[in-house]
Scaffold this active site. Structure first.
Site, PDB file in Angstrom:
ATOM      1  N   LYS A 100       0.811  -1.218   0.000  1.00 50.03           N
ATOM      2  CA  LYS A 100       0.000   0.000   0.000  1.00 50.03           C
ATOM      3  C   LYS A 100       0.847   1.273   0.000  1.00 50.03           C
ATOM      4  O   LYS A 100       0.367   2.348  -0.362  1.00 50.03           O
ATOM      5  CB  LYS A 100      -0.966   0.017   1.189  1.00 50.03           C
ATOM      6  CG  LYS A 100      -0.395   0.441   2.529  1.00 50.03           C
ATOM      7  CD  LYS A 100      -1.466   0.384   3.598  1.00 50.03           C
ATOM      8  CE  LYS A 100      -0.968   0.920   4.936  1.00 50.03           C
ATOM      9  NZ  LYS A 100      -0.840   2.385   4.931  1.00 50.03           N
ATOM     10  N   ASP A 101       2.125   1.160   0.387  1.00 54.30           N
ATOM     11  CA  ASP A 101       3.003   2.333   0.407  1.00 54.30           C
ATOM     12  C   ASP A 101       3.692   2.574  -0.930  1.00 54.30           C
ATOM     13  O   ASP A 101       4.375   3.584  -1.094  1.00 54.30           O
ATOM     14  CB  ASP A 101       4.082   2.170   1.488  1.00 54.30           C
ATOM     15  CG  ASP A 101       3.514   2.205   2.892  1.00 54.30           C
ATOM     16  OD1 ASP A 101       2.438   2.809   3.074  1.00 54.30           O
ATOM     17  OD2 ASP A 101       4.136   1.626   3.801  1.00 54.30           O
TER      18      ASP A 101
ATOM     19  N   ARG B 100      -8.441   8.713   3.469  1.00 57.94           N
ATOM     20  CA  ARG B 100      -9.363   7.655   3.046  1.00 57.94           C
ATOM     21  C   ARG B 100     -10.218   7.197   4.219  1.00 57.94           C
ATOM     22  O   ARG B 100     -11.442   7.057   4.108  1.00 57.94           O
ATOM     23  CB  ARG B 100      -8.588   6.468   2.468  1.00 57.94           C
ATOM     24  CG  ARG B 100      -9.472   5.246   2.160  1.00 57.94           C
ATOM     25  CD  ARG B 100      -8.624   4.035   1.807  1.00 57.94           C
ATOM     26  NE  ARG B 100      -7.661   3.718   2.847  1.00 57.94           N
ATOM     27  CZ  ARG B 100      -7.943   3.038   3.942  1.00 57.94           C
ATOM     28  NH1 ARG B 100      -9.169   2.611   4.177  1.00 57.94           N
ATOM     29  NH2 ARG B 100      -7.005   2.790   4.842  1.00 57.94           N
ATOM     30  N   ARG B 101      -9.569   6.973   5.362  1.00 57.25           N
ATOM     31  CA  ARG B 101     -10.316   6.526   6.543  1.00 57.25           C
ATOM     32  C   ARG B 101     -11.238   7.622   7.066  1.00 57.25           C
ATOM     33  O   ARG B 101     -12.406   7.377   7.355  1.00 57.25           O
ATOM     34  CB  ARG B 101      -9.334   6.096   7.635  1.00 57.25           C
ATOM     35  CG  ARG B 101      -8.583   4.815   7.296  1.00 57.25           C
ATOM     36  CD  ARG B 101      -7.507   4.500   8.318  1.00 57.25           C
ATOM     37  NE  ARG B 101      -6.791   3.279   7.968  1.00 57.25           N
ATOM     38  CZ  ARG B 101      -5.472   3.121   8.103  1.00 57.25           C
ATOM     39  NH1 ARG B 101      -4.733   4.090   8.600  1.00 57.25           N
ATOM     40  NH2 ARG B 101      -4.905   1.983   7.749  1.00 57.25           N
TER      41      ARG B 101
ATOM     42  N   ARG C 128       0.625  10.901  13.878  1.00 57.80           N
ATOM     43  CA  ARG C 128       1.785  10.389  13.159  1.00 57.80           C
ATOM     44  C   ARG C 128       2.662   9.589  14.104  1.00 57.80           C
ATOM     45  O   ARG C 128       2.466   9.552  15.313  1.00 57.80           O
ATOM     46  CB  ARG C 128       2.611  11.552  12.583  1.00 57.80           C
ATOM     47  CG  ARG C 128       1.949  12.283  11.428  1.00 57.80           C
ATOM     48  CD  ARG C 128       1.863  11.454  10.158  1.00 57.80           C
ATOM     49  NE  ARG C 128       3.093  10.729   9.876  1.00 57.80           N
ATOM     50  CZ  ARG C 128       4.165  11.255   9.292  1.00 57.80           C
ATOM     51  NH1 ARG C 128       4.141  12.524   8.916  1.00 57.80           N
ATOM     52  NH2 ARG C 128       5.244  10.530   9.065  1.00 57.80           N
TER      53      ARG C 128
ATOM     54  N   VAL D 116       3.704   2.611  14.928  1.00 60.74           N
ATOM     55  CA  VAL D 116       2.523   2.058  15.592  1.00 60.74           C
ATOM     56  C   VAL D 116       2.608   2.191  17.110  1.00 60.74           C
ATOM     57  O   VAL D 116       1.642   2.594  17.775  1.00 60.74           O
ATOM     58  CB  VAL D 116       2.324   0.577  15.202  1.00 60.74           C
ATOM     59  CG1 VAL D 116       1.111  -0.001  15.925  1.00 60.74           C
ATOM     60  CG2 VAL D 116       2.144   0.432  13.700  1.00 60.74           C
TER      61      VAL D 116
ATOM     62  N   ARG E 159       1.968   5.760  18.200  1.00 63.99           N
ATOM     63  CA  ARG E 159       0.546   6.117  18.093  1.00 63.99           C
ATOM     64  C   ARG E 159      -0.267   5.547  19.252  1.00 63.99           C
ATOM     65  O   ARG E 159      -1.147   6.213  19.800  1.00 63.99           O
ATOM     66  CB  ARG E 159      -0.021   5.623  16.757  1.00 63.99           C
ATOM     67  CG  ARG E 159       0.607   6.279  15.552  1.00 63.99           C
ATOM     68  CD  ARG E 159      -0.102   5.873  14.269  1.00 63.99           C
ATOM     69  NE  ARG E 159       0.691   6.221  13.100  1.00 63.99           N
ATOM     70  CZ  ARG E 159       0.223   6.244  11.862  1.00 63.99           C
ATOM     71  NH1 ARG E 159      -1.037   5.935  11.628  1.00 63.99           N
ATOM     72  NH2 ARG E 159       0.999   6.565  10.851  1.00 63.99           N
TER      73      ARG E 159
ATOM     74  N   CYS F 277      -1.951   7.886  -3.200  1.00 62.33           N
ATOM     75  CA  CYS F 277      -2.383   7.016  -2.114  1.00 62.33           C
ATOM     76  C   CYS F 277      -3.049   7.766  -0.957  1.00 62.33           C
ATOM     77  O   CYS F 277      -3.500   7.160  -0.008  1.00 62.33           O
ATOM     78  CB  CYS F 277      -1.208   6.186  -1.595  1.00 62.33           C
ATOM     79  SG  CYS F 277       0.133   7.144  -0.881  1.00 62.33           S
TER      80      CYS F 277
END
Length: 376
Positions: free
Chosen positions: A127-128, A178-179, A196, A199, A202, A295
Site C-alpha cells: 500500500k506504500d 481515506r479513513r 503520526r 505504531v 501512536r 495514495c
C-alpha cells in the site's frame, strides 16, 4: 508468477542522496548439504550475500525479518543481510501525510540504493508503493496477504468497542484521508485529528492520560505483525455493522521491489510468490492507477476470492468531507496478471461512469497537494 510494473514514473524528481544505513546481520546458516547446493545451482543462485533493504521502523524491520525467514526456508544455503534506513516519511513525524509533496514517501531513498546496487531487494508494504515505479525498478514478488482490513483500537480504560458506540465529539486518530472521509460519511458527529509516528508511538499517544484521542483507526495487518492483536476492538469491512470501511489499495500485502532484469534475485523470490495476493493486488493497483489517485486520495477497495479464479472487488471514492461518494463492485474471472489489470481498469470505469471523476477532480482542485502524497 511475478508482477512486473513497466509503466514509466511520472515523477520528475532526481534520485535523493541515500541516507546512512543501519545494517543488521542475520545469523549465519550452517553449511548447506549437497542437495541444497544442487537446488541452488539449478536455480542459478550463488552463495553470495543477498542485501535486503527496509525502513527503520520497528514494524518495517519485523516485516523484513518475516521475508528473511521465508528466504532462509527456500534457500538456506544463501547468506542474507538486512539494511534498515530512515526514509522521508520516517524522518518527518509531525507533518500530516497528505501534506507531503512526494509520491514515493516511504520508498525513494531505498530505491536509490537499489539502483546503485547496494541493495538486492526492498521489502515494502504494497500500500506504500506508488502505482508507477521509477524506471528500472519492478515488483518481483507479492507475498501471501495478511488481514487487509482496517481496525479500531480504543483508548485503554474506555468501555466502547465500536465506532457506532462513540458519543458525539469523540476524537478519532488517523493519518489517512481515506479513513476519515469514509467515517465522516457514516458518522458526521465524530471529530478527526491527525496522528503520526510508528505504531507504538501512536498507541502511546492514544493511551496517554492527557491524550485527546478516543480511538485510532489502523491497518489490522500491522497490529497483528506487532503481536498486539488483543488491542483490536473492531474490524472494519463492508460487512461490519456500525462501521464498514473499505481498505487501502494493497493493504496487508508485502511486496518485494527489485531491479528490472535481475534474474538472480527473481529466482530467489520465486517460492515466496502468492498467486492470489499477486492478482488481487494487481487489480487494486490497476484501479488506482486508472483513477490517477495518489495514495492519500479517498479511494477504498475490498477484494475477495469467491472461488479459485473468481474475484469479487468492491471500490468506493469519497469526497474529503464524506458528503459525496460513489460505489461499485464487479465479479469476474482473474486467472493471470493481464486479467487482473483489466479487471481493475474495468471497475475504475464503472466508478467513473457513476461520477467518481467529478469527486476526484474537486479534491485535486481544492487540495492540489493531495494528489502527490500521503498515507492511505
Amino acid at each position: 508468477m511475478a508482477t512486473h510494473e513497466q509503466l514509466e514514473s511520472t515523477s520528475s524528481r532526481p534520485l535523493l542522496d541515500p541516507t546512512v544505513t543501519q545494517q543488521e546481520e542475520s545469523s549465519k546458516d550452517v553449511a548447506p548439504s549437497t542437495a541444497l547446493k544442487r537446488k541452488s545451482d539449478e536455480a542459478n543462485i550463488t552463495a553470495d550475500t543477498i542485501h535486503i533493504g527496509t525502513r527503520k521502523s520497528a514494524l518495517a524491520v519485523i516485516q523484513a525479518e518475516m521475508v528473511l525467514a521465508e528466504l532462509k526456508k527456500a534457500h538456506p544455503e544463501t547468506q542474507y543481510e538486512i539494511h534498515a534506513m530512515s526514509t522521508m516519511g520516517d524522518k518527518n513525524q509531525t507533518t500530516a501525510l497528505h501534506e507531503f509533496g512526494a509520491k514515493s514517501l516511504w520508498t525513494h531513498e531505498l530505491e536509490a540504493q537499489l539502483l546503485e546496487g547496494k541493495l538486492d531487494l526492498i521489502v515494502h508494504c504494497l500500500k506504500d508503493m506508488p502505482t508507477q515505479l521509477p524506471p528500472k525498478c519492478t515488483i518481483g514478488c507479492i507475498m501471501e496477504r495478511e488481514d487487509p482490513r482496517d481496525c479500531v483500537i480504543m483508548k485503554k480504560g474506555l468501555e466502547y468497542k465500536t465506532l457506532l458506540e462513540l458519543p458525539e465529539g469523540s476524537v478519532v486518530g488517523t493519518s489517512s484521508v481515506r479513513r476519515s472521509a469514509q467515517v465522516k460519511r457514516k458518522y458526521p458527529h465524530l471529530k478527526f485529528k491527525d496522528v503520526r509516528g510508528n505504531v507504538g508511538t501512536r498507541l502511546n499517544k492514544l493511551d496517554a492520560a492527557d491524550g485527546e484521542y478516543t480511538c485510532l483507526i489502523l491497518a489490522a495487518a500491522g497490529i497483528i505483525r506487532m503481536n498486539w492483536k488483543d488491542r483490536i476492538t473492531q474490524y472494519l469491512d463492508s460487512k461490519t455493522e456500525g462501521g464498514g470501511l473499505l481498505h487501502a489499495v494493497g493493504q496487508g500485502a508485502l511486496a518485494i521491489e527489485i531491479r528490472e532484469g535481475d534474474e538472480k534475485t527473481l529466482n530467489v523470490l520465486a517460492e515466496l510468490i502468492n498467486e492470489d495476493s499477486t492478482f488481487a493486488g494487481t487489480a487494486e493497483r490497476s484501479l488506482m492507477r486508472t483513477l490517477e489517485g495518489g495514495c492519500s486520495v479517498p479511494i477504498g477497495v475490498e477484494t475477495t476470492w469467491i472461488e479459485k479464479g473468481k474475484l469479487l472487488m468492491k471500490a468506493i471514492v469519497v469526497s474529503l468531507d464524506g458528503t459525496e461518494s460513489v460505489e461499485a463492485e464487479r465479479l469476474g474471472e482473474v486467472l493471470n496478471a493481464k486479467d487482473a489489470n483489466e479487471f481493475g481498469w474495468e471497475l475504475a470505469q464503472d466508478l467513473v461512469k457513476k461520477g467518481a471523476a467529478k469527486i476526484l477532480e474537486a479534491i485535486n482542485l481544492n487540495r492540489p497537494i493531495i494528489a502527490e502524497g500521503g498515507g492511505a
